[in-house]
Enzyme design. Structure first.
Site, mmCIF file in Angstrom:
data_model
loop_
_atom_site.group_PDB
_atom_site.id
_atom_site.type_symbol
_atom_site.label_atom_id
_atom_site.label_comp_id
_atom_site.label_asym_id
_atom_site.label_seq_id
_atom_site.Cartn_x
_atom_site.Cartn_y
_atom_site.Cartn_z
ATOM 1 N N CYS A 9 50.995 -89.191 -79.457
ATOM 2 C CA CYS A 9 51.261 -87.807 -79.031
ATOM 3 C C CYS A 9 52.330 -87.130 -79.876
ATOM 4 C CB CYS A 9 51.694 -87.789 -77.564
ATOM 5 S SG CYS A 9 50.451 -88.390 -76.417
ATOM 6 N N CYS B 209 55.647 -90.781 -77.419
ATOM 7 C CA CYS B 209 54.619 -91.807 -77.604
ATOM 8 C C CYS B 209 53.950 -91.614 -78.963
ATOM 9 C CB CYS B 209 53.580 -91.716 -76.486
ATOM 10 S SG CYS B 209 54.201 -92.177 -74.867
ATOM 11 N N CYS C 178 56.710 -83.432 -70.518
ATOM 12 C CA CYS C 178 55.878 -84.501 -69.941
ATOM 13 C C CYS C 178 55.983 -84.586 -68.435
ATOM 14 C CB CYS C 178 56.260 -85.843 -70.555
ATOM 15 S SG CYS C 178 57.992 -86.271 -70.302
ATOM 16 N N CYS D 22 48.370 -88.695 -67.721
ATOM 17 C CA CYS D 22 48.859 -89.833 -68.500
ATOM 18 C C CYS D 22 50.384 -89.886 -68.465
ATOM 19 C CB CYS D 22 48.359 -89.732 -69.937
ATOM 20 S SG CYS D 22 48.746 -91.174 -70.961
ATOM 21 N N CYS D 23 51.036 -88.741 -68.662
ATOM 22 C CA CYS D 23 52.498 -88.692 -68.618
ATOM 23 C C CYS D 23 53.018 -89.060 -67.233
ATOM 24 C CB CYS D 23 52.993 -87.301 -68.999
ATOM 25 S SG CYS D 23 52.848 -86.883 -70.750
#
Length: 239
Positions: free
Chosen positions: A207, A204, A232, A120-121
């Site tokens: 997170c 985010c 990240c 995702c990162c």
């Protein structure tokens, strides 16, 4: 060296830099070309924006809009733009990659495993950063040694081998959180409201959480993971 992606810059005249303003000047001189600030609108980053107005006001500022930022972060970005009259260059993840990720793995796959979180990162942050750094000879970050286990050995000036050997400038490397906040208060700089709600580190929204008294500054980032994993991919360092 124990870091595969950065090397300490060894130019003799820059090895004794300590004050953020001196580090910025030294880093800009060492880059010998275009440099930009990667801004997440943390208190550290807005302090650097203020410093740059005295040193190199033409320095470009860019930000990564992951699609999952807090409203307070956008508010800070707008306030900074108005205060300093600066333009923020926003970079977004590739639409197709985000759609594929969410279609196949849902909206919270990053909580299922370290591999999924890094995926995702990589989509939302790392790939946009690569585009933002194209054509640059250096970039500026708000990292400090006091921010946690993954950042305790950063140097004020580094060679970022992961991004083509450009200069990485960390002007606040030696400053404590107390020094950063003292500067921000003295200069009346717009600051993200989440900082005052217990968020020393802001990423985010899904997170990031507020930290408890006595916790590490980055304990609220990916709080379900071990401290050594709390990056990240923008600033990966081996431990």
């Amino acid at each position: 060296m124990n870091n595969p992606t950065t090397e300490t810059i060894s130019v003799p005249r820059f090895t004794t830099l300590n004050h953020p303003a001196d580090i910025l000047r030294g880093g800009l001189a060492a880059a010998e070309g275009p440099v930009a600030l990667a801004c997440s609108f943390s208190v550290e980053d807005v302090v650097i924006i203020d410093l740059l107005q005295e040193i190199a006001p033409e320095t470009r500022i860019f930000a990564l809009d992951t699609g999952r930022l807090n409203e307070e972060t956008y508010e800070t970005a707008e306030a900074i733009s108005v205060r300093y009259g600066v333009t923020i260059d926003w970079y977004f993840p590739e639409r197709e990659a985000v759609e594929k990720l969410e279609r196949e793995k849902g909206l919270f796959s990053f909580r299922n495993s370290l591999e999924n979180r890094k995926e995702c990162c990589r989509i939302r942050k790392v790939e946009p950063l690569q585009r933002a750094l194209k054509g640059l000879d250096g970039w500026i970050t708000g990292m400090r040694r006091g921010q946690g286990a993954t950042r305790g050995e950063i140097e004020p000036l580094e060679i970022d081998t992961a991004h083509g050997g450009i200069i990485k400038i960390n002007p606040l490397a030696f400053w404590s959180a107390e020094k950063v906040w003292a500067y921000a208060k003295q200069r009346h700089i717009p600051v993200n409201r989440l900082h005052r709600q217990g968020y020393p580190s802001i990423g985010c929204a899904p997170c990031t959480r507020a930290i408890e008294p006595g916790e590490d500054e980055r304990a609220g980032r990916w709080w379900w993971e071990s401290p050594e994993h709390k990056e990240c991919g923008l600033h990966s360092r081996s431990q």
